[in-house]
Write a protein that holds these residues in place. Sequence first.
Motif, PDB file in Angstrom:
ATOM      1  N   LYS A 137       0.869  -1.170   0.000  1.00  0.00           N
ATOM      2  CA  LYS A 137       0.000   0.000   0.000  1.00  0.00           C
ATOM      3  C   LYS A 137       0.904   1.217   0.000  1.00  0.00           C
ATOM      4  O   LYS A 137       1.849   1.300   0.784  1.00  0.00           O
ATOM      5  CB  LYS A 137      -0.915   0.008   1.224  1.00  0.00           C
ATOM      6  CG  LYS A 137      -1.985  -1.085   1.208  1.00  0.00           C
ATOM      7  CD  LYS A 137      -2.920  -0.939   2.403  1.00  0.00           C
ATOM      8  CE  LYS A 137      -4.009  -1.995   2.357  1.00  0.00           C
ATOM      9  NZ  LYS A 137      -4.940  -1.778   1.233  1.00  0.00           N
ATOM     10  N   LEU A 138       0.615   2.161  -0.868  1.00  0.00           N
ATOM     11  CA  LEU A 138       1.466   3.352  -0.924  1.00  0.00           C
ATOM     12  C   LEU A 138       0.636   4.612  -1.068  1.00  0.00           C
ATOM     13  O   LEU A 138      -0.457   4.602  -1.631  1.00  0.00           O
ATOM     14  CB  LEU A 138       2.488   3.242  -2.054  1.00  0.00           C
ATOM     15  CG  LEU A 138       2.010   3.001  -3.494  1.00  0.00           C
ATOM     16  CD1 LEU A 138       1.697   4.328  -4.173  1.00  0.00           C
ATOM     17  CD2 LEU A 138       3.072   2.248  -4.275  1.00  0.00           C
ATOM     18  N   GLY A 139       1.153   5.685  -0.536  1.00  0.00           N
ATOM     19  CA  GLY A 139       0.551   7.004  -0.686  1.00  0.00           C
ATOM     20  C   GLY A 139       1.328   7.788  -1.726  1.00  0.00           C
ATOM     21  O   GLY A 139       2.473   7.473  -2.051  1.00  0.00           O
ATOM     22  N   MET A 140       0.707   8.809  -2.269  1.00  0.00           N
ATOM     23  CA  MET A 140       1.354   9.547  -3.352  1.00  0.00           C
ATOM     24  C   MET A 140       0.939  11.012  -3.309  1.00  0.00           C
ATOM     25  O   MET A 140      -0.166  11.352  -2.893  1.00  0.00           O
ATOM     26  CB  MET A 140       0.969   8.932  -4.701  1.00  0.00           C
ATOM     27  CG  MET A 140       1.673   9.540  -5.894  1.00  0.00           C
ATOM     28  SD  MET A 140       1.354   8.617  -7.424  1.00  0.00           S
ATOM     29  CE  MET A 140      -0.404   8.894  -7.613  1.00  0.00           C
ATOM     30  N   ASN A 141       1.856  11.861  -3.734  1.00  0.00           N
ATOM     31  CA  ASN A 141       1.565  13.272  -3.922  1.00  0.00           C
ATOM     32  C   ASN A 141       2.088  13.646  -5.308  1.00  0.00           C
ATOM     33  O   ASN A 141       2.686  12.825  -5.991  1.00  0.00           O
ATOM     34  CB  ASN A 141       2.226  14.121  -2.832  1.00  0.00           C
ATOM     35  CG  ASN A 141       1.489  15.422  -2.585  1.00  0.00           C
ATOM     36  OD1 ASN A 141       0.812  15.947  -3.473  1.00  0.00           O
ATOM     37  ND2 ASN A 141       1.602  15.955  -1.379  1.00  0.00           N
ATOM     38  N   VAL A 142       1.872  14.865  -5.719  1.00  0.00           N
ATOM     39  CA  VAL A 142       2.415  15.331  -6.997  1.00  0.00           C
ATOM     40  C   VAL A 142       3.019  16.711  -6.809  1.00  0.00           C
ATOM     41  O   VAL A 142       2.647  17.460  -5.898  1.00  0.00           O
ATOM     42  CB  VAL A 142       1.330  15.392  -8.102  1.00  0.00           C
ATOM     43  CG1 VAL A 142       0.794  14.015  -8.406  1.00  0.00           C
ATOM     44  CG2 VAL A 142       0.213  16.349  -7.735  1.00  0.00           C
ATOM     45  N   LYS A 143       3.971  17.039  -7.672  1.00  0.00           N
ATOM     46  CA  LYS A 143       4.526  18.388  -7.703  1.00  0.00           C
ATOM     47  C   LYS A 143       4.752  18.764  -9.156  1.00  0.00           C
ATOM     48  O   LYS A 143       4.752  17.901 -10.047  1.00  0.00           O
ATOM     49  CB  LYS A 143       5.827  18.470  -6.907  1.00  0.00           C
ATOM     50  CG  LYS A 143       6.959  17.638  -7.478  1.00  0.00           C
ATOM     51  CD  LYS A 143       8.235  17.800  -6.650  1.00  0.00           C
ATOM     52  CE  LYS A 143       9.373  16.962  -7.235  1.00  0.00           C
ATOM     53  NZ  LYS A 143      10.626  17.125  -6.454  1.00  0.00           N
ATOM     54  N   PHE A 144       4.927  20.047  -9.410  1.00  0.00           N
ATOM     55  CA  PHE A 144       5.164  20.528 -10.763  1.00  0.00           C
ATOM     56  C   PHE A 144       6.559  21.120 -10.856  1.00  0.00           C
ATOM     57  O   PHE A 144       6.993  21.875  -9.980  1.00  0.00           O
ATOM     58  CB  PHE A 144       4.138  21.590 -11.161  1.00  0.00           C
ATOM     59  CG  PHE A 144       2.894  21.016 -11.765  1.00  0.00           C
ATOM     60  CD1 PHE A 144       2.737  20.939 -13.133  1.00  0.00           C
ATOM     61  CD2 PHE A 144       1.871  20.536 -10.964  1.00  0.00           C
ATOM     62  CE1 PHE A 144       1.596  20.408 -13.701  1.00  0.00           C
ATOM     63  CE2 PHE A 144       0.725  20.006 -11.516  1.00  0.00           C
ATOM     64  CZ  PHE A 144       0.582  19.939 -12.892  1.00  0.00           C
ATOM     65  N   GLU A 145       7.281  20.752 -11.911  1.00  0.00           N
ATOM     66  CA  GLU A 145       8.549  21.369 -12.260  1.00  0.00           C
ATOM     67  C   GLU A 145       8.454  21.813 -13.711  1.00  0.00           C
ATOM     68  O   GLU A 145       8.344  20.978 -14.609  1.00  0.00           O
ATOM     69  CB  GLU A 145       9.707  20.390 -12.066  1.00  0.00           C
ATOM     70  CG  GLU A 145       9.968  20.047 -10.595  1.00  0.00           C
ATOM     71  CD  GLU A 145      11.159  19.122 -10.408  1.00  0.00           C
ATOM     72  OE1 GLU A 145      11.787  18.768 -11.440  1.00  0.00           O
ATOM     73  OE2 GLU A 145      11.437  18.748  -9.257  1.00  0.00           O
ATOM     74  N   GLU A 146       8.459  23.127 -13.916  1.00  0.00           N
ATOM     75  CA  GLU A 146       8.237  23.720 -15.233  1.00  0.00           C
ATOM     76  C   GLU A 146       6.893  23.241 -15.779  1.00  0.00           C
ATOM     77  O   GLU A 146       5.866  23.520 -15.193  1.00  0.00           O
ATOM     78  CB  GLU A 146       9.419  23.401 -16.157  1.00  0.00           C
ATOM     79  CG  GLU A 146      10.720  24.026 -15.674  1.00  0.00           C
ATOM     80  CD  GLU A 146      11.872  23.816 -16.613  1.00  0.00           C
ATOM     81  OE1 GLU A 146      11.795  22.949 -17.491  1.00  0.00           O
ATOM     82  OE2 GLU A 146      12.875  24.541 -16.464  1.00  0.00           O
ATOM     83  N   SER A 147       6.868  22.475 -16.865  1.00  0.00           N
ATOM     84  CA  SER A 147       5.580  22.015 -17.394  1.00  0.00           C
ATOM     85  C   SER A 147       5.431  20.508 -17.231  1.00  0.00           C
ATOM     86  O   SER A 147       4.736  19.854 -18.008  1.00  0.00           O
ATOM     87  CB  SER A 147       5.443  22.398 -18.880  1.00  0.00           C
ATOM     88  OG  SER A 147       6.478  21.802 -19.634  1.00  0.00           O
TER      89      SER A 147
END
Length: 449
Positions: free
Chosen positions: A356-366
Amino acid sequence: MSFWLRMTSRVVFFFLVVSLISFNTADPPPGIKVRITENAKSLKELGLMYLNGLVTKQFSIENLLIKSVTLTSLQVDPAQVDFRFLEKIGLQFEIRDLKFSLELQRELNMPFFTQFNIDRGTTIITGEGVSAMIIVKINQNPKGHLNVEIPSADCTIRADTIRTTSTGFLGNIFDVLTPLYKYFFNNKICPALEPMINNKLRDLPMMKTLHEGRQLDLDYSLSSDIAVTSKSLDISFKGLMSVHGQAVDTDSIRPGKEPVFTETKQMVYVGISELFFNGAAMSIYKSGPFEVEVPKLKGLKVLMNSALEAVGITQGLLTVELTEAPIIKIKKDNVNADVNFKAQSKGQQESLLSCKLGMNVKFEESRLIPVIKMPSCQAKTEKLKGKIVVGVAKTILYFVDKLFVEGIPIPLPIDLSFIDAKIQFEEGYLMVGGSLKFNPLQSSSNTGR
């Protein structure tokens, strides 16, 4: 003439793609959805920066006589630039009282016994009192590409004054032709804009390879017509990942919900549905087993070696294969996934594991970068059932990070970056709001793009 067509089409094309950065009710929701708002100040600034970025850039011309064109100066008052959305139609651009100067490099050679030069010189063309008003109607063509219509009645580009100053043997002839330049400028650019822009749009790739080794492609074709109001413009992309050459069964993928935009405060919004993430998970599953290198842990981590060996995982090459497509769920407070797989080290018994894993997101440029949190893994092999495997968790984390190390490109022009990103999770999708930044150093100069 060809330079002005190219430059004008580039400016309109830039505004267009900035503004359009496609789903019948019975179909799955779009994987990626983009909203551009009528943040007039920011859009105007971007457009002006793009125009100024064209100054001093040299454009090669495939012509018997004209070798290159350079825009040497451009003067435009920001107060004389207007950009707006037209409900159910598209976009309107208006520029008033623009001044420009460009330099044509001329060279004419004739092949006799040797290359004989007839003319070499420059022609400086200066325009004043330039105005442009263009309405662009936006739709989707049958192949899922963006398409524009620019009716002749809705396009006007005129210059009050055109002057030329030339050097070289044929310089005087070029200066005599000044009235002809003005005629072509005022009458021939508009009719050529629509086909030129549509040719550029047709050349935009609708399929992007994200991982060469595993042959993972992402479909950027539109999933529905563009929705335009007086305040914003929404575009929906299929956003489905697939293994190269394999058809996608959308019925087998958890769709989530279509991203819903509820505000226009930010300049740009990107919505990403569960369909995008689960399509990616399904593609990784279908792409087959993968291999990762398991290191010999030292120091305080040496106890993990025993934990790994207990489930048949030893130092060296480890073959991992998903036993089913992972299921990714987006909730208001997090993103989580269930991952079941089998792993086998050389000469060892195959082990079944569940994480089981959790996840997030981030943006770098596009680019969107998945950020995987430390998974929690357990063995499912009968004699080891329930055993917690910390080392395997780190192995899975390493693989996913390596797979998406370059991130997933969001459909924006190469000149633009996503900045000041603020992420919000909703049931079945996530939303990112922010601004766009123009990067002139990344802009192509003489490639004609």
